[in-house]
Design a protein around this motif. Sequence first.
Motif, PDB file in Angstrom:
ATOM      1  N   GLY A  98      16.303  11.206 -36.605  1.00 48.61           N
ATOM      2  CA  GLY A  98      14.886  11.986 -36.355  1.00 48.61           C
ATOM      3  C   GLY A  98      13.425  10.292 -36.209  1.00 48.61           C
ATOM      4  N   GLU A  99      13.196  10.433 -35.125  1.00 45.41           N
ATOM      5  CA  GLU A  99      11.672   9.895 -35.542  1.00 45.41           C
ATOM      6  C   GLU A  99      10.900  10.030 -35.470  1.00 45.41           C
ATOM      7  N   PRO A 100       9.244   9.910 -36.255  1.00 47.07           N
ATOM      8  CA  PRO A 100       8.436  10.550 -36.464  1.00 47.07           C
ATOM      9  C   PRO A 100       6.913  10.495 -35.762  1.00 47.07           C
ATOM     10  N   LEU A 101       6.952  11.920 -35.792  1.00 46.57           N
ATOM     11  CA  LEU A 101       6.057  12.698 -35.308  1.00 46.57           C
ATOM     12  C   LEU A 101       4.887  13.587 -35.990  1.00 46.57           C
ATOM     13  N   ALA A 102       3.722  12.791 -35.712  1.00 51.66           N
ATOM     14  CA  ALA A 102       2.536  13.439 -36.545  1.00 51.66           C
ATOM     15  C   ALA A 102       2.618  15.158 -36.245  1.00 51.66           C
ATOM     16  N   ALA A 103       2.173  16.034 -37.747  1.00 50.61           N
ATOM     17  CA  ALA A 103       2.478  17.423 -37.024  1.00 50.61           C
ATOM     18  C   ALA A 103       2.188  17.949 -38.615  1.00 50.61           C
ATOM     19  N   ASP A 104       1.651  19.052 -38.363  1.00 53.88           N
ATOM     20  CA  ASP A 104       0.904  19.813 -39.842  1.00 53.88           C
ATOM     21  C   ASP A 104       0.051  19.286 -39.964  1.00 53.88           C
ATOM     22  N   ASP A 105      -0.968  18.656 -41.121  1.00 53.49           N
ATOM     23  CA  ASP A 105      -2.087  17.541 -41.599  1.00 53.49           C
ATOM     24  C   ASP A 105      -1.878  16.572 -41.520  1.00 53.49           C
ATOM     25  N   VAL A 106      -1.419  15.258 -40.749  1.00 56.84           N
ATOM     26  CA  VAL A 106      -1.310  14.142 -40.799  1.00 56.84           C
ATOM     27  C   VAL A 106      -1.638  14.505 -39.393  1.00 56.84           C
ATOM     28  N   SER A 107      -2.620  13.049 -38.758  1.00 54.72           N
ATOM     29  CA  SER A 107      -3.043  13.090 -37.963  1.00 54.72           C
ATOM     30  C   SER A 107      -1.877  12.057 -37.516  1.00 54.72           C
ATOM     31  N   GLU A 108      -1.198  11.120 -37.912  1.00 52.86           N
ATOM     32  CA  GLU A 108      -0.283   9.617 -37.397  1.00 52.86           C
ATOM     33  C   GLU A 108       0.952   9.449 -38.339  1.00 52.86           C
ATOM     34  N   ALA A 109       1.914   9.186 -38.074  1.00 49.50           N
ATOM     35  CA  ALA A 109       3.233   9.286 -38.453  1.00 49.50           C
ATOM     36  C   ALA A 109       3.668   7.751 -38.553  1.00 49.50           C
ATOM     37  N   GLU A 110       4.357   6.662 -39.040  1.00 45.34           N
ATOM     38  CA  GLU A 110       4.630   5.799 -38.677  1.00 45.34           C
ATOM     39  C   GLU A 110       5.795   4.628 -39.776  1.00 45.34           C
ATOM     40  N   TRP A 111       6.247   4.083 -39.138  1.00 48.35           N
ATOM     41  CA  TRP A 111       6.809   3.796 -40.480  1.00 48.35           C
ATOM     42  C   TRP A 111       6.311   1.625 -40.323  1.00 48.35           C
ATOM     43  N   PHE A 112       6.338   1.516 -42.396  1.00 42.55           N
ATOM     44  CA  PHE A 112       5.449   0.659 -42.632  1.00 42.55           C
ATOM     45  C   PHE A 112       7.038  -0.500 -43.533  1.00 42.55           C
ATOM     46  N   GLU A 113       6.671  -2.096 -43.230  1.00 37.33           N
ATOM     47  CA  GLU A 113       7.458  -2.602 -43.795  1.00 37.33           C
ATOM     48  C   GLU A 113       6.604  -2.816 -45.205  1.00 37.33           C
ATOM     49  N   TYR A 114       7.172  -2.750 -45.571  1.00 39.92           N
ATOM     50  CA  TYR A 114       7.362  -2.775 -47.402  1.00 39.92           C
ATOM     51  C   TYR A 114       6.252  -3.915 -47.412  1.00 39.92           C
ATOM     52  N   GLU A 115       6.401  -5.335 -47.053  1.00 43.20           N
ATOM     53  CA  GLU A 115       5.165  -6.832 -47.256  1.00 43.20           C
ATOM     54  C   GLU A 115       4.075  -5.718 -46.844  1.00 43.20           C
ATOM     55  N   GLU A 116       3.897  -4.989 -46.087  1.00 51.29           N
ATOM     56  CA  GLU A 116       2.270  -4.380 -45.023  1.00 51.29           C
ATOM     57  C   GLU A 116       1.839  -3.682 -46.234  1.00 51.29           C
ATOM     58  N   ILE A 117       2.739  -3.126 -46.870  1.00 46.94           N
ATOM     59  CA  ILE A 117       2.189  -1.370 -48.225  1.00 46.94           C
ATOM     60  C   ILE A 117       1.834  -2.627 -48.837  1.00 46.94           C
ATOM     61  N   LEU A 118       2.545  -3.601 -49.617  1.00 45.87           N
ATOM     62  CA  LEU A 118       1.636  -3.982 -50.296  1.00 45.87           C
ATOM     63  C   LEU A 118       0.538  -5.169 -49.781  1.00 45.87           C
TER      64      LEU A 118
END
Length: 141
Positions: A98-118
């Motif tokens: 699947g590909e992320p599609l924001a639904a329910d109680d979120v406005s966005e859903a995306e893949w983040f690189e590990y380094e970017e999170i840190l």
Amino acid sequence: MTERPIPAALAVVIRESHFLLVRRNNRPDKGLWGFPGGKIERGETVMEAAIRELREETGIEAEARDTLTSVDVIIRGKNGELQHHYVLVAVLCDYLGGEPLAADDVSEAEWFEYEEILATPEDKSPAVGRVAQQAMVRHKA
């Protein structure tokens, strides 16, 4: 405010060293990026809740592998009074499709690189970096 802490599950999904994060629409982390998740429903296991919340919020399919850690979210008012107390159980999940599609109680859903999170903790919910680090270690094992 409930009398006891509220249990919730987080789905920690890794795909090729990228983590799936969602931007929250509601308090307590409104506007911040965090792992998909939500309250555990009566009669539901932590693993089931993580997968259900993941599907509801993003449409992503995954399989729950193992629990990683727990995170206490305790929010106090200006006078120190307890407003919210959640116990979040982070569940490592194997991505299936699947590909992320924001639904329910979120406005966005995306893949983040590990380094970017840190590197950008200021726009993430507390403990996202710590949980991601634990997930990377477990994921590689």
